[in-house]
Design a protein around this motif. Structure first.
Motif, short mmCIF file in Angstrom:
data_model
loop_
_atom_site.label_atom_id
_atom_site.label_comp_id
_atom_site.label_asym_id
_atom_site.label_seq_id
_atom_site.Cartn_x
_atom_site.Cartn_y
_atom_site.Cartn_z
N ARG A 85 1.44 -45.72 9.98
CA ARG A 85 1.72 -44.43 10.30
C ARG A 85 3.05 -44.00 9.26
O ARG A 85 3.83 -43.07 8.78
CB ARG A 85 2.20 -44.29 11.49
CG ARG A 85 1.33 -43.21 12.68
CD ARG A 85 1.53 -43.74 13.87
NE ARG A 85 2.32 -41.85 14.41
CZ ARG A 85 2.30 -40.77 14.28
NH1 ARG A 85 0.67 -41.11 14.32
NH2 ARG A 85 3.15 -40.15 14.97
N HIS A 86 4.47 -45.42 9.79
CA HIS A 86 5.26 -45.88 8.93
C HIS A 86 5.39 -45.26 7.03
O HIS A 86 6.14 -44.23 7.07
CB HIS A 86 5.84 -46.38 8.60
CG HIS A 86 6.71 -47.07 10.16
ND1 HIS A 86 7.74 -45.80 11.02
CD2 HIS A 86 6.24 -48.48 11.55
CE1 HIS A 86 7.25 -46.36 12.29
NE2 HIS A 86 7.69 -47.63 12.38
N TRP A 87 4.95 -45.85 5.98
CA TRP A 87 3.82 -45.25 5.10
C TRP A 87 3.50 -44.24 4.98
O TRP A 87 4.28 -43.24 4.55
CB TRP A 87 2.80 -46.61 4.33
CG TRP A 87 3.39 -47.56 4.18
CD1 TRP A 87 2.93 -48.39 5.43
CD2 TRP A 87 4.15 -47.82 3.23
NE1 TRP A 87 3.69 -50.21 4.11
CE2 TRP A 87 4.38 -49.38 3.23
CE3 TRP A 87 4.01 -47.64 2.49
CZ2 TRP A 87 4.92 -50.25 1.76
CZ3 TRP A 87 4.81 -47.75 0.52
CH2 TRP A 87 5.20 -49.33 0.92
N PHE A 128 4.00 -40.90 6.97
CA PHE A 128 5.46 -40.09 6.71
C PHE A 128 6.14 -40.56 6.17
O PHE A 128 7.39 -40.20 6.49
CB PHE A 128 5.31 -39.85 8.78
CG PHE A 128 5.06 -40.17 9.50
CD1 PHE A 128 3.87 -39.13 8.90
CD2 PHE A 128 4.09 -39.97 10.72
CE1 PHE A 128 2.54 -38.37 9.79
CE2 PHE A 128 3.05 -40.09 11.22
CZ PHE A 128 2.16 -38.90 10.93
N ALA A 129 6.81 -41.66 4.97
CA ALA A 129 8.04 -41.84 4.91
C ALA A 129 6.67 -40.74 2.80
O ALA A 129 7.69 -39.83 2.57
CB ALA A 129 7.95 -43.06 4.26
N MET A 143 4.22 -39.20 2.63
CA MET A 143 4.65 -37.47 2.87
C MET A 143 5.59 -36.57 2.27
O MET A 143 5.54 -35.28 1.43
CB MET A 143 4.24 -37.23 3.77
CG MET A 143 5.66 -37.22 4.92
SD MET A 143 5.33 -36.49 6.21
CE MET A 143 6.53 -36.68 7.55
N TRP A 144 6.47 -37.18 2.09
CA TRP A 144 8.28 -36.65 1.57
C TRP A 144 8.35 -36.57 0.43
O TRP A 144 8.02 -35.13 -0.39
CB TRP A 144 9.28 -37.46 2.10
CG TRP A 144 9.96 -37.13 3.62
CD1 TRP A 144 9.60 -37.85 4.51
CD2 TRP A 144 10.11 -35.69 4.32
NE1 TRP A 144 10.03 -37.10 5.81
CE2 TRP A 144 10.03 -35.90 5.46
CE3 TRP A 144 10.05 -33.63 3.94
CZ2 TRP A 144 10.96 -34.89 6.34
CZ3 TRP A 144 10.52 -33.43 4.92
CH2 TRP A 144 10.40 -33.58 5.63
N TYR A 160 0.47 -33.84 12.74
CA TYR A 160 1.33 -34.27 12.79
C TYR A 160 2.33 -33.25 13.62
O TYR A 160 3.56 -34.06 14.95
CB TYR A 160 2.03 -33.93 11.27
CG TYR A 160 3.71 -34.80 11.68
CD1 TYR A 160 3.35 -36.12 11.71
CD2 TYR A 160 4.70 -34.96 10.81
CE1 TYR A 160 4.97 -36.94 12.35
CE2 TYR A 160 6.23 -34.88 10.39
CZ TYR A 160 6.06 -36.38 11.73
OH TYR A 160 7.30 -37.92 11.23
#
Lengths: 244, 220
Positions: B90-92, B94-95, B97-98, B166
């Protein structure tokens, strides 16, 4: 580039330039792709991305706007899976006391009878688990907003801390806690809450992921600062805000 | 640059040298190497890398509760996943995605302002070529343009379905478009095989249309 016959002749155990390039390409892909059980740089990544994501999540939250609800016919009772980190505590509702304290003007303890005498709010919302599944659930209970009105949080209160009978712990931002659909629930799908769902009292809201929704809540503390221990799963690496 | 068929991407400019000719002699006579706009190259790189990160971290998230079959469903091997466990994935995700979404947004504005979407993307003439065209080179070129044009709405769909999952409460109207949660998850996941298949077809078509020179022009 090189014609093929010579490099074919020196294949075998000798490392040709082509072979070295091939190997370096493979290991490069391995570094990038092969996580193999290690949380590859994810903590470093989250240190950069989480402040931004959290800020955006805070901005997206409309603190006093209810999320549209579902009809009772949309409820999916079997879709709600049971998750617990440490079994199911058995709590006698007759002797249960909810403690409300911290940065408040009037700390108090409330019995189930006192909680059930307060206005009942019922909602049919989507419960979303971090694992990816979701369920449409009816929850009934007391608005946390109404409990806050009773205990009168001090102006410096910015967070709410929840402690559970099974030692689960969670911390929330105040606006999400005071959302009109954030309930201390004692009903599910029209019935009294079952022990595995968090009886006698659990958190329910459409604006947070499931791991924020503590079951078997025994103590609610209003706080000026976030404690070091932010939540059971947060301390293991999950994001803190976890808004929906 | 304004006429797409005369651009360096077109099949007309592909090197005419015979395979037996030594490469060094041919480069002197060959037409100038195809050139790509810097903006396009940056978009292509950022898109490629962020998609790779999103795909692999997405499969990590998938494994926490497979879209097909739930907890007892089939899981992707760890080789294809990124993040190590659900929280790391999830960290990867949602990083990355930007980078992916902002890159696509900026590129969208860029092709709109420069009107590249009219020149560099599939048009009715490409469709016509595919229906009635006889020139195999022109047909390949039309396929190439149609395929890379078709992936654009899929990338937008990946963002829309991702956002709907999300933030389903704040974007309830967007989530509502997908009817229910299972359909929403399926649509978001389906973009993975589509992107993988696209990458394969896009690479093959690029090689067919402009050989390695064309591929190189997009990466360097």
């Amino acid at each position: 580039m090189q014609p093929t016959p010579p490099s074919r002749r020196i294949s075998g155990r000798i490392l040709t330039r082509r072979r070295i390039l091939q190997l370096s390409g493979l290991s490069g892909a391995g570094v990038l792709l092969n996580a193999c059980g290690a949380p590859l740089y994810s903590n470093q990544v989250s240190q950069v991305s989480e402040p931004l994501n959290q800020r955006v999540e805070g901005l997206l939250l409309r603190p006093q706007t209810p999320v549209p609800e579902y009809p009772v016919s949309a409820i999916t009772p079997d879709a709600l899976l049971i998750n617990s980190f440490n079994g199911t505590p058995q709590i006698d509702p007759a002797t249960f006391q909810l403690t409300l304290d911290g940065a408040v003007d009037r700390p108090m303890q409330l019995s189930m009878a006192e909680l059930q005498a307060m206005p009942l709010t019922s909602m049919v919302i989507r419960h979303v688990c971090v694992e990816g599944w979701a369920a449409i659930v009816q929850w009934g209970g007391v608005r946390l907003q109404d409990l806050a009105t009773l205990v009168q949080p001090k102006p410096e209160a910015k967070y709410v801390y929840f402690q559970s009978a099974d030692n689960y712990y969670e911390s929330w931002d105040l606006p999400s806690a005071l959302h009109p659909q954030t309930l201390m629930a004692y009903q599910r799908d029209g019935h009294q809450l079952a022990p595995e769902n968090g009886a006698p009292l659990r958190l329910a809201t459409p604006v947070k992921l499931g791991y924020k929704l503590s079951k078997w809540v025994t103590r609610i503390s209003f706080m000026a600062d976030l404690p070091d221990q932010q939540g059971y799963w947060e301390d293991k690496g999950y994001e803190w805000f976890a808004g929906l | 640059m304004s006429n797409p068929t005369a651009s360096a991407q077109g099949p007309e400019k592909s090197p005419e040298k015979s395979p037996e000719q030594p490469a060094k002699k041919a480069t002197k006579k060959a037409p100038p190497a195809p050139q790509q706009a810097l903006f396009s190259k940056i978009f292509h790189w950022v898109n490629l890398i962020s998609l790779l990160l999103l795909l692999t971290s997405g499969l990590q998230i998938y494994n926490a509760n497979p879209v097909f079959g739930g907890r007892s469903g089939w899981h992707f091997p760890a080789l294809f996943t990124l993040g190590g466990w659900l929280a790391g994935g999830r960290h990867w995700h949602f990083a990355a995605m930007w980078f992916f979404s902002m890159n696509l947004l900026i590129y969208g504005i860029y092709i709109f302002i420069t009107r590249r979407w009219k020149r560099r993307y599939a048009s009715s003439s490409d469709i016509q070529v595919l229906q009635t065209g006889k020139n195999p080179k022109r047909r390949n070129y039309a396929w190439h343009r149609v395929v890379y044009t078709a992936i654009m709405p899929v990338l937008v769909l990946a963002i829309a379905s991702g956002l709907a999952m999300y933030k389903p409460a704040q974007f309830y109207w967007l989530s509502g478009l997908f009817i229910n949660w299972q359909i929403l998850r399926t649509v978001h996941f389906i973009t993975v095989p589509i992107v993988v298949l696209f990458t394969l077809m896009h690479s093959l078509l690029a090689l067919k249309v402009g050989q390695f020179r064309l591929v190189k022009s997009m990466f360097t």
